[in-house]
Design an enzyme around this catalytic site. Sequence first.
Site, PDB file in Angstrom:
ATOM      1  N   SER A  15      48.507  28.154  25.352  1.00  0.00           N
ATOM      2  CA  SER A  15      48.313  28.776  24.210  1.00  0.00           C
ATOM      3  C   SER A  15      48.108  27.771  23.198  1.00  0.00           C
ATOM      4  CB  SER A  15      49.405  29.633  23.818  1.00  0.00           C
ATOM      5  OG  SER A  15      49.509  29.883  22.337  1.00  0.00           O
ATOM      6  N   ASP A  36      53.625  26.000  31.485  1.00  0.00           N
ATOM      7  CA  ASP A  36      53.977  26.785  30.142  1.00  0.00           C
ATOM      8  C   ASP A  36      54.924  27.840  31.003  1.00  0.00           C
ATOM      9  OD1 ASP A  36      52.197  27.359  27.520  1.00  0.00           O
ATOM     10  OD2 ASP A  36      53.618  28.885  28.004  1.00  0.00           O
ATOM     11  N   ASP A  59      59.759  25.933  32.300  1.00  0.00           N
ATOM     12  CA  ASP A  59      60.699  25.833  31.031  1.00  0.00           C
ATOM     13  C   ASP A  59      61.065  24.563  31.050  1.00  0.00           C
ATOM     14  OD1 ASP A  59      62.646  25.866  29.235  1.00  0.00           O
ATOM     15  OD2 ASP A  59      63.509  27.839  29.843  1.00  0.00           O
ATOM     16  N   VAL A  60      60.633  23.901  29.859  1.00  0.00           N
ATOM     17  CA  VAL A  60      60.942  22.459  29.882  1.00  0.00           C
ATOM     18  C   VAL A  60      62.388  22.114  29.619  1.00  0.00           C
ATOM     19  CG1 VAL A  60      58.725  21.595  29.023  1.00  0.00           C
ATOM     20  CG2 VAL A  60      60.463  22.353  27.250  1.00  0.00           C
ATOM     21  N   TYR A 160      64.255  23.032  13.302  1.00  0.00           N
ATOM     22  CA  TYR A 160      62.921  22.600  13.742  1.00  0.00           C
ATOM     23  C   TYR A 160      62.526  21.290  13.154  1.00  0.00           C
ATOM     24  CZ  TYR A 160      57.570  22.985  14.242  1.00  0.00           C
ATOM     25  OH  TYR A 160      56.455  22.990  14.467  1.00  0.00           O
ATOM     26  N   PHE A 193      47.883  24.514  11.638  1.00  0.00           N
ATOM     27  CA  PHE A 193      46.589  24.738  12.608  1.00  0.00           C
ATOM     28  C   PHE A 193      46.560  26.337  13.011  1.00  0.00           C
ATOM     29  CE2 PHE A 193      44.530  20.943  14.093  1.00  0.00           C
ATOM     30  CZ  PHE A 193      45.125  20.016  13.402  1.00  0.00           C
ATOM     31  N   THR A 195      46.284  28.752  15.306  1.00  0.00           N
ATOM     32  CA  THR A 195      46.879  29.071  16.584  1.00  0.00           C
ATOM     33  C   THR A 195      47.512  30.515  16.560  1.00  0.00           C
ATOM     34  OG1 THR A 195      49.069  28.265  16.385  1.00  0.00           O
ATOM     35  CG2 THR A 195      47.262  26.449  17.014  1.00  0.00           C
TER      36      THR A 195
END
Length: 255
Positions: A15, A36, A59-60, A160, A193, A195
């Site tokens: 994505s 992803d 899943d990181v 974040y 951006f 997205t």
Amino acid sequence: MNVNGKVAIVTGGASGLGEAAVVRLANAGAKVVISDLNEEAGNQLAAKYGDNAIFVKCDVTNPDDVSAVTQAAMDKFGAVHILVNNAGVATGGRVIGKSGPAKLENFQFTVNVNLIGAFDMLAKAAWEMDKNEEENGEKGVIINVASVAAFDGQIGQAAYSASKAAVVGMTLPIARDLGRNKIRCVTVAPGIFNTPMMQQMPENVRESLGQQVPMPSRLGDPDSEFAAFVQHIVENSYLNGETIRLDGAIRMAAK
Ligand SMILES: NC(=O)c1ccc[n+]([C@@H]2O[C@H](COP(=O)([O-])OP(=O)(O)OC[C@H]3O[C@@H](n4cnc5c(N)ncnc54)[C@H](O)[C@@H]3O)[C@@H](O)[C@H]2O)c1
């Protein structure tokens, strides 16, 4: 490093900015491992590139998943040269709410995905990059994706911003550390951006956000601005150990 013929891993590649990087790198002749959480979108994208792309669900925050990504790159394409370390979540929440202090799980989740997952991914990718033959004195390139929120986080962005600031903070020590292995590490800090993350917002909100960008006064373009920049970072061997804002000069206000 030339992109053509190289192997790239793009996390969060199904994505937005990650997808744009996948398309750019594949069109420039790279073999791409798209990783992803989103299996459907990832498989659809990989299918467009036939034998030159694969999707690996990951899943990181799960170390076994991350290992499976580099393993799949080695099994299918025999190397890892480029990592676009892009998977991320944009969470929000004030420090104290109406019913009590912020939920610690939300902070931990954000840091787990955006920082710890990103570090695990880059360490495992670097391990494989180190096995490459040098091309013009280099073996691999790591490109992290932070955010301008690393520098001017807004109200509600403590988690974040902290996670992205940490990505900025680890960029130089990683570049110094991996210098002996001929691997570069560069971080991009995007502004706003266009997205799917942004497309969820109403049109008037997006327009107003665009107007806050000094020049050009609009949202950034994932392909011609973000992904093109990723390609440039791969190709420019002298970029290393730095975080670069890509933001039309925006400095985010408190809210
Ligand atoms: N869009 C922007 O304006 C903007 C600005 C600054 C920074 N960024 C950063 O750029 C990156 C990409 O953002 P985007 O706008 O393309 O978002 P997006 O939501 O369109 O894409 C993010 C992708 O990451 C995947 N992902 C989320 N958690 C994951 C996990 N635990 N493991 C693996 N994959 C996971 C999602 O499934 C999704 O496909 C993020 O790191 C984001 O923080 C985006």
